[in-house]
Design an enzyme around this catalytic site. Structure first.
Site, PDB file in Angstrom:
ATOM      1  N   ASP A 297     -65.803 -49.141  18.053  1.00  0.00           N
ATOM      2  CA  ASP A 297     -66.936 -49.256  17.154  1.00  0.00           C
ATOM      3  C   ASP A 297     -66.997 -50.726  16.738  1.00  0.00           C
ATOM      4  O   ASP A 297     -66.018 -51.470  16.909  1.00  0.00           O
ATOM      5  CB  ASP A 297     -66.714 -48.340  15.942  1.00  0.00           C
ATOM      6  CG  ASP A 297     -67.771 -48.538  14.895  1.00  0.00           C
ATOM      7  OD1 ASP A 297     -68.964 -48.453  15.239  1.00  0.00           O
ATOM      8  OD2 ASP A 297     -67.409 -48.802  13.723  1.00  0.00           O
TER       9      ASP A 297
ATOM     10  N   ASP B 183     -69.072 -52.383  13.609  1.00  0.00           N
ATOM     11  CA  ASP B 183     -69.112 -52.702  12.177  1.00  0.00           C
ATOM     12  C   ASP B 183     -67.925 -52.064  11.466  1.00  0.00           C
ATOM     13  O   ASP B 183     -67.791 -50.837  11.454  1.00  0.00           O
ATOM     14  CB  ASP B 183     -70.419 -52.178  11.564  1.00  0.00           C
ATOM     15  CG  ASP B 183     -71.656 -52.794  12.223  1.00  0.00           C
ATOM     16  OD1 ASP B 183     -71.675 -54.015  12.405  1.00  0.00           O
ATOM     17  OD2 ASP B 183     -72.588 -52.044  12.555  1.00  0.00           O
TER      18      ASP B 183
ATOM     19  N   GLY C  36     -71.329 -45.823  10.213  1.00  0.00           N
ATOM     20  CA  GLY C  36     -71.525 -45.196  11.523  1.00  0.00           C
ATOM     21  C   GLY C  36     -72.874 -44.527  11.696  1.00  0.00           C
ATOM     22  O   GLY C  36     -73.247 -44.180  12.805  1.00  0.00           O
TER      23      GLY C  36
HETATM   24  C1  G6P Z   1     -73.441 -49.102  12.450  1.00  0.00           C
HETATM   25  C2  G6P Z   1     -73.069 -49.193  10.992  1.00  0.00           C
HETATM   26  C3  G6P Z   1     -74.074 -48.506  10.130  1.00  0.00           C
HETATM   27  C4  G6P Z   1     -75.475 -48.971  10.477  1.00  0.00           C
HETATM   28  C5  G6P Z   1     -75.764 -48.686  11.943  1.00  0.00           C
HETATM   29  C6  G6P Z   1     -77.153 -49.145  12.355  1.00  0.00           C
HETATM   30  O1  G6P Z   1     -73.064 -47.892  12.945  1.00  0.00           O
HETATM   31  O2  G6P Z   1     -71.801 -48.626  10.768  1.00  0.00           O
HETATM   32  O3  G6P Z   1     -73.791 -48.797   8.787  1.00  0.00           O
HETATM   33  O4  G6P Z   1     -76.435 -48.301   9.685  1.00  0.00           O
HETATM   34  O5  G6P Z   1     -74.801 -49.354  12.721  1.00  0.00           O
HETATM   35  O6  G6P Z   1     -77.200 -50.552  12.330  1.00  0.00           O
HETATM   36  P1  G6P Z   1     -78.486 -51.413  12.481  1.00  0.00           P
HETATM   37  O7  G6P Z   1     -77.947 -52.826  12.633  1.00  0.00           O
HETATM   38  O8  G6P Z   1     -79.194 -50.955  13.713  1.00  0.00           O
HETATM   39  O9  G6P Z   1     -79.304 -51.231  11.261  1.00  0.00           O
HETATM   40 MG    MG Z   2     -68.079 -48.730  11.857  1.00  0.00          MG
END
Ligand code: G6P
Ligand code: MG
Length: 231
Positions: free
Chosen positions: A21, A23, A58
Site C-alpha cells: 500500500d 499512503d 485505504g
Molecule cells: C489511499 C488513502 C486514502 C485515500 C485514497 C484515495 O488509499 O489511504 O486515505 O482516500 O487513497 O486517494 P486519492 O489521492 O485518490 O484521493
Molecule cells: Mg494506507
C-alpha cells in the site's frame, strides 16, 4: 525450511512478490489526506476526528467523503466540488514530498527484496499514486503500480490486490501485502494474500504479522514469520 510437529509439517511459503500500500506504508501521506479532509471539514463546519480519519485509511476518495458526511445528505454536484477541493489541498501538500519523505526502512527493504528476486508492486486506492511515487523517486523500483484508476471495486474488495498481483504473475499465496488500513487488510485477506499489518490503525488479530513500522523488517523476518501448516 521444514519443521515437523506432531505429524503436521510446518513450512514457510515460497514468496515471489511484495505488494505495498502507499499512503501510510511507503510515506506518511495518510497524514496529508487527514489534514486535507480536516481543512474541508472545518470550512464546512463538520466535526472530524482522528479516529474518523483512521477509518478513512485505504478508502477511495468517494468512500472517504461518506465517512466525513456521517449520513448528512449532499447533492452530487456539491459532493464532486468538495472532493475536488480536498484533492487540491492534498496536491498542494504533495509539493513538500521529496525522497527524504520515505518512511524508515522502506528504501532498504525495497532494495533488499529486489536483490532477493522478489517482484515489487504498489497497490493503492489513490489516483495520485504515480505522482507520489515519482516525487519520492522510487517509481523505477516497482514492477507494477495498481492505483485508484485500475479497478472498479475499491478496498475492502480484493480486486486491486488481485489485479496488481496479476501484473506480477504472482498468485496470492506467493505474495505478501503490506497495509496500514483496516480496509486494506480486509481486502488482502479476502484475496487470499499473506498480510503484514502496519501501525496502530490495524490490529494484530487480522494480519498474519503485525509491526509498528518497516524499520526492522527484512525479507527473512517476513518469510520466517509466515508458516504453512500441512499434514
Ligand atoms: C489511499 C488513502 C486514502 C485515500 C485514497 C484515495 O488509499 O489511504 O486515505 O482516500 O487513497 O486517494 P486519492 O489521492 O485518490 O484521493
Ligand atoms: Mg494506507
Amino acid at each position: 525450511m521444514r519443521m515437523t510437529m506432531r505429524g503436521t509439517a510446518m513450512t514457510h511459503p515460497h514468496i515471489r512478490a511484495f505488494l505495498f500500500d502507499l499512503d501510510g506504508v511507503i510515506t506518511d501521506t495518510a497524514e496529508y489526506h487527514y489534514l486535507a479532509w480536516k481543512k474541508l471539514a472545518a470550512e464546512e463546519g463538520i466535526p472530524f476526528s482522528r479516529s474518523e480519519a483512521d477509518a478513512m485509511r485505504g478508502l477511495s476518495r468517494r468512500d472517504s467523503l461518506r465517512v466525513l458526511l456521517k449520513n448528512r445528505p449532499l447533492a452530487e454536484e456539491t459532493a464532486q466540488a468538495w472532493m475536488l477541493r480536498k484533492n487540491d489541498t492534498y496536491l498542494q501538500m504533495l509539493e513538500q514530498l521529496t525522497p527524504d519523505s520515505l518512511l524508515p526502512g522502506v528504501r532498504r527493504l525495497l532494495t533488499e527484496a529486489r536483490d532477493a528476486g522478489i517482484h515489487l508492486a504498489v497497490a493503492s486506492a489513490s489516483r495520485n499514486a504515480h505522482l507520489v511515487l515519482d516525487r519520492l523517486g522510487v517509481l523505477p523500483l516497482f514492477d507494477a503500480v495498481g492505483d485508484g484508476h485500475s479497478v472498479v471495486n475499491p478496498k475492502p474488495a480484493p480486486d486491486l490486490f488481485l489485479w496488481t498481483a496479476g501484473r506480477l504473475n504472482a498468485n496470492p499465496r506467493q505474495a505478501v501485502v503490506f497495509e496500514d488500513a483496516r480496509a486494506g487488510v480486509d481486502a488482502a485477506l479476502a484475496g487470499g494474500f499473506w498480510v503484514v499489518g502496519i501501525g496502530t490503525a490495524v490490529t494484530s488479530e487480522r494480519a498474519h504479522i503485525h509491526v509498528a513500522d518497516l524499520s526492522d523488517v527484512t525479507v527473512t523476518s517476513i518469510v520466517r514469520g509466515l508458516t504453512v501448516l500441512s499434514d
